[in-house]
Design an enzyme around this catalytic site. Structure first.
Site, short mmCIF file in Angstrom:
data_model
loop_
_atom_site.label_atom_id
_atom_site.label_comp_id
_atom_site.label_asym_id
_atom_site.label_seq_id
_atom_site.Cartn_x
_atom_site.Cartn_y
_atom_site.Cartn_z
CE LYS A 200 -4.08 -1.47 2.28
NZ LYS A 200 -4.74 -1.00 3.15
N GLY A 381 10.91 -1.51 11.48
CA GLY A 381 10.50 -0.25 12.38
C GLY A 381 11.68 0.78 12.00
#
Ligand code: ADP
Ligand code: MG
Length: 400
Positions: A200, A381
């Protein structure tokens, strides 16, 4: 290169020192033992070097999300066996993080011995980055080494706070990561290409915004390419696509234009009417020929070839996100092909290649190129925040 101290800045003989070393031992577990010890292997050189130079070594690590209270299932004692196996050394487990029990244990350890303190996140002061808590941890050490880049995007007591109370050094794994990241986007050899793929656009907007100002070639793949194509008026059928982001994509394209960054979108794609392995409906077509009931699941061979040609003109590559739905055959084809091109160029010495991201690491392993890239970051992350251009608190603390 940002300035930070490494183990090279310490005296050769560390006898008498107590090194508090932040490591990442957040290992995936099954039935009480680790299913993957990559993270232990990553910190092994630092731990063994400090111990070998005579320091008493105390490892600090979080394990799971205990939320500021003790939990026997989330004690770092769970990983002692796995850590001992990888280090090839016995370690002393110390069921505290601060206070007299730690002080007594330090007294028992001899020069070159290794200890492991309990889960840093058992105490609320860790995630709150409470300076009193950091000071209490620091009281049992003489120097602080951070070897956990993967936790550096958190400003916690053991990732950031300790550097305020003890002389702070990057461990070997942190040092290698920072050098690789600097070579990729800090002070890279140009031209630089970035591959951004994955599912996405919305999850990687900040990455795209940062990269358009930094790189000469921005290669868009995966589900993200569908969103870019749709924003340019291409009918992408049933593809995974964020139609509502058309304006955002247009803005990114404008920013890229202004910055002199070429955005590469595919002109052929691999499509199918159902998402399954080797479906009967599988075909390759021009992006303008996708039928209403088809999904784009990978970049096509011409696009892949063109991207390989782009990489051949570049000196540096930074890669996050697979080009297609690589977990399902044959939609890993473009990812595997471009990964192999990048690996070959790296091995020839013409390209510096740095990659990261959970699925990206898996896709590159599937392509068999893990050892052939300049550097592959497993820091999830933290790697993405770095790709967004964020200052990571754990890194900034080492530079202070
Ligand atoms: P990373 O973890 O490396 O940052 P992401 O999580 O952003 O990567 O994206 C990986 C996921 O994107 C994979 O599960 C892959 O199947 C999916 N993906 C890539 N291309 C497509 C596509 N065309 N359609 C659907 N899913 C896709
Ligand atoms: Mg992912």
């Amino acid at each position: 290169m940002p300035k930070f101290k490494t183990l090279d800045d310490l005296p050769a003989d560390l006898t008498g020192e107590v090194a508090l070393v932040r490591v990442d031992l957040n290992l995936p577990m099954k039935d009480g033992s680790a299913t993957d010890v990559t993270r232990v292997e990553a910190v092994r050189p630092t731990i063994l070097e400090l111990a070998g130079r005579g320091a008493k070594v105390l490892m600090l690590a979080h394990f799971g999300r205990p939320g500021g209270q003790r939990s026997s299932m989330l004690s770092t004692s769970m990983v002692v066996g796995d850590v001992e196996e990888v280090l090839g050394e016995e370690i002393m487990f110390i069921p505290e993080l601060t206070g007299p029990v730690v002080a007594q244990s330090v007294g028992i350890l001899r020069s070159g011995d290794i200890g492991l303190l309990d889960n840093t996140r058992f105490w609320p002061g860790e995630e709150a980055n409470d300076p009193n808590f950091a000071q209490a941890i620091a009281a049992n050490g003489t120097l602080y080494v951070n070897d956990a880049f993967s936790a550096a995007h958190r400003a916690h007591a053991t990732t950031e706070g300790l550097a305020q109370f003890l002389p702070a050094y990057a461990g070997r794994s942190m040092e290698a990561e920072l050098k690789a990241l600097d070579a990729a986007l800090g002070t890279p050899q140009q031209p630089v290409a970035a591959v951004v793929g994955g599912a996405k656009v919305s999850s990687k907007l900040a990455v795209l915004e940062h990269l358009v100002g930094k790189v000469q070639h921005l290669i868009i793949g995966g589900g993200m390419a569908n969103t870019f194509l749709a924003a340019r008026g291409v009918n992408v059928g049933k593809s995974l696509c964020e139609h509502e982001l058309a304006d955002t994509v247009a803005r990114i394209m404008d920013e890229a234009d202004l910055a002199g960054c070429t955005v590469h979108l595919p002109y052929d794609v691999v499509v199918a009417t159902e998402f399954a392995a080797n479906p009967a409906s599988l075909r390759t077509c021009n992006v303008h020929e996708v039928a209403a009931d088809e999904m784009i699941l990978d970049l096509g061979p011409q696009a892949t070839e063109a991207l390989a040609d782009v990489l051949k003109t570049c000196r540096t590559l930074v890669w996050n996100g697979p080009l297609g739905a690589f977990e399902t055959e044959p939609f890993d084809t473009a990812t595997v092909a471009l990964a192999r091109t990048a690996a070959a160029l790296t091995q020839d010495g013409s390209l510096i290649s740095v990659a990261g991201g959970g699925d990206t690491v898996a896709a590159l392993a599937q392509a068999g190129v893990t050892g052939d890239f300049t550097y592959i970051s497993t820091a999830g992350g933290a790697f993405l925040e770095w790709m967004e251009g964020c200052v990571l608190p754990g890194v900034a603390a080492l530079e202070a």
